[in-house]
Design an enzyme around this catalytic site. Structure first.
Site, PDB file in Angstrom:
ATOM      1  N   GLY A  14       0.877  -1.305   0.108  1.00 55.94           N
ATOM      2  CA  GLY A  14       0.053  -0.055   0.148  1.00 55.94           C
ATOM      3  C   GLY A  14       1.062   1.134   0.061  1.00 55.94           C
ATOM      4  O   GLY A  14       1.986   1.231   0.328  1.00 55.94           O
ATOM      5  N   GLN A  38       2.770   9.787   1.543  1.00 56.01           N
ATOM      6  CA  GLN A  38       4.114   9.087   1.151  1.00 56.01           C
ATOM      7  C   GLN A  38       4.799   9.470  -0.256  1.00 56.01           C
ATOM      8  O   GLN A  38       5.970   8.989  -0.440  1.00 56.01           O
ATOM      9  CB  GLN A  38       3.909   7.541   1.141  1.00 56.01           C
ATOM     10  CG  GLN A  38       3.814   7.073   2.497  1.00 56.01           C
ATOM     11  CD  GLN A  38       3.555   5.541   2.642  1.00 56.01           C
ATOM     12  OE1 GLN A  38       2.514   4.910   2.309  1.00 56.01           O
ATOM     13  NE2 GLN A  38       4.848   4.809   3.057  1.00 56.01           N
ATOM     14  N   CYS A  71       7.070  -0.844   6.280  1.00 58.38           N
ATOM     15  CA  CYS A  71       6.307   0.299   5.662  1.00 58.38           C
ATOM     16  C   CYS A  71       7.422   1.057   4.638  1.00 58.38           C
ATOM     17  O   CYS A  71       8.737   0.927   4.813  1.00 58.38           O
ATOM     18  CB  CYS A  71       6.189   1.512   6.630  1.00 58.38           C
ATOM     19  SG  CYS A  71       5.424   3.025   5.837  1.00 58.38           S
ATOM     20  N   LEU A  72       6.811   1.299   3.507  1.00 56.85           N
ATOM     21  CA  LEU A  72       7.667   1.809   2.592  1.00 56.85           C
ATOM     22  C   LEU A  72       8.533   3.257   2.987  1.00 56.85           C
ATOM     23  O   LEU A  72       9.651   3.521   2.248  1.00 56.85           O
ATOM     24  CB  LEU A  72       7.070   2.244   1.190  1.00 56.85           C
ATOM     25  CG  LEU A  72       6.404   0.957   0.666  1.00 56.85           C
ATOM     26  CD1 LEU A  72       5.468   1.302  -0.671  1.00 56.85           C
ATOM     27  CD2 LEU A  72       7.106  -0.235   0.367  1.00 56.85           C
ATOM     28  N   HIS A 121      -3.177  -0.120   8.366  1.00 55.54           N
ATOM     29  CA  HIS A 121      -1.613   0.645   8.211  1.00 55.54           C
ATOM     30  C   HIS A 121      -1.924   1.992   7.397  1.00 55.54           C
ATOM     31  O   HIS A 121      -1.226   2.930   7.682  1.00 55.54           O
ATOM     32  CB  HIS A 121      -0.912  -0.388   7.604  1.00 55.54           C
ATOM     33  CG  HIS A 121       0.618   0.189   7.150  1.00 55.54           C
ATOM     34  ND1 HIS A 121       1.619  -0.428   7.874  1.00 55.54           N
ATOM     35  CD2 HIS A 121       1.016   1.033   6.453  1.00 55.54           C
ATOM     36  CE1 HIS A 121       2.734   0.525   7.313  1.00 55.54           C
ATOM     37  NE2 HIS A 121       2.442   1.324   6.639  1.00 55.54           N
ATOM     38  N   GLU A 122      -2.692   1.818   6.236  1.00 54.61           N
ATOM     39  CA  GLU A 122      -2.834   3.070   5.508  1.00 54.61           C
ATOM     40  C   GLU A 122      -3.810   4.026   6.057  1.00 54.61           C
ATOM     41  O   GLU A 122      -3.371   5.400   5.886  1.00 54.61           O
ATOM     42  CB  GLU A 122      -3.585   2.649   4.049  1.00 54.61           C
ATOM     43  CG  GLU A 122      -2.780   1.630   3.437  1.00 54.61           C
ATOM     44  CD  GLU A 122      -1.229   2.134   3.258  1.00 54.61           C
ATOM     45  OE1 GLU A 122      -0.950   3.172   3.158  1.00 54.61           O
ATOM     46  OE2 GLU A 122      -0.428   1.256   3.257  1.00 54.61           O
ATOM     47  N   HIS A 141      -1.513   6.109   8.189  1.00 60.98           N
ATOM     48  CA  HIS A 141      -0.828   7.126   7.542  1.00 60.98           C
ATOM     49  C   HIS A 141      -1.592   8.432   7.402  1.00 60.98           C
ATOM     50  O   HIS A 141      -1.071   9.478   7.558  1.00 60.98           O
ATOM     51  CB  HIS A 141      -0.540   6.671   6.150  1.00 60.98           C
ATOM     52  CG  HIS A 141       0.866   5.910   6.293  1.00 60.98           C
ATOM     53  ND1 HIS A 141       1.981   6.167   6.524  1.00 60.98           N
ATOM     54  CD2 HIS A 141       1.059   4.450   5.732  1.00 60.98           C
ATOM     55  CE1 HIS A 141       3.094   5.582   6.332  1.00 60.98           C
ATOM     56  NE2 HIS A 141       2.386   4.405   5.785  1.00 60.98           N
TER      57      HIS A 141
HETATM   58 CO    CO Z   1       3.247   2.512   5.354  1.00 62.29          CO
END
Ligand code: CO
Length: 174
Positions: A48, A53, A98-99, A140-141, A144
């Site tokens: 995701g 991000q 996480c990215l 998770h998203e 953010h």
């Molecule tokens: Co993330």
């Protein structure tokens, strides 16, 4: 179409509560934006990607998740705009990454099942009940979009180890 640069941990936009999306206003740019987000997410093998991000202040995230449990199942794109939790049940502790903090994997507790309501990429209001990886991705998203990160949920006893690991990882990020 382009792969965008993924914002890394330490950038203040990852700690911002993002602004609600005015769908009508965003609609003309949305297909190109989603295409970029999908390409960016695929390029770094993510599940995701939230708008902040890639530096955007809007309550929007994209999830790419296998359509089924079969090996090599095609990915399905789920876009969540202005999402809200309707229900969360159960608890499971699993490793998450996480990215924006590449290379870091930490066990965090999440609800096992969630129901959320959001606008999809066509501007339709939908309600989805999810378990497993999708439930985890939604949580998770949505974190953010409120300026939260998965490490915020880690056991406080793990915080010094996380800090140490981040210090080691940071120079490897670009
Ligand atoms: Co993330």
């Amino acid at each position: 179409m382009a792969i965008r640069k993924v914002v890394k941990y330490g950038d203040p936009i990852l700690r911002k509560k993002l602004k609600p999306v005015n769908f009508e206003e965003l609609a003309p740019q949305l297909p190109a934006l989603l295409q970029d987000m999908e390409e960016t997410c695929l390029a770094v093998h993510g599940v995701g990607l939230a708008a902040n991000q890639i530096g955007l202040d809007m309550r929007l995230a994209l999830i790419l998740i296998p359509e089924s449990d079969k090996k090599d199942a095609p990915l399905k794109r789920i876009v969540i705009i202005n999402p809200e939790f309707i229900e969360k049940t159960g608890e499971i502790i699993e490793e998450e990454g996480c990215l924006s903090l590449p290379g870091l994997w930490v066990e965090v507790p999440r609800a096992t099942e969630v129901t959320i309501q959001f606008l999809n990429e066509h501007g339709e209001k939908v309600k989805v009940r999810a378990r497993g990886l999708l439930a985890k991705a939604f949580q998770h998203e949505m974190d953010h979009l409120d300026g939260h990160l998965f490490i915020d949920h880690a056991n406080p006893a793990l915080k010094p180890a996380i800090k140490k690991e981040l210090k080691k990882l940071r120079p490897t990020w670009n």
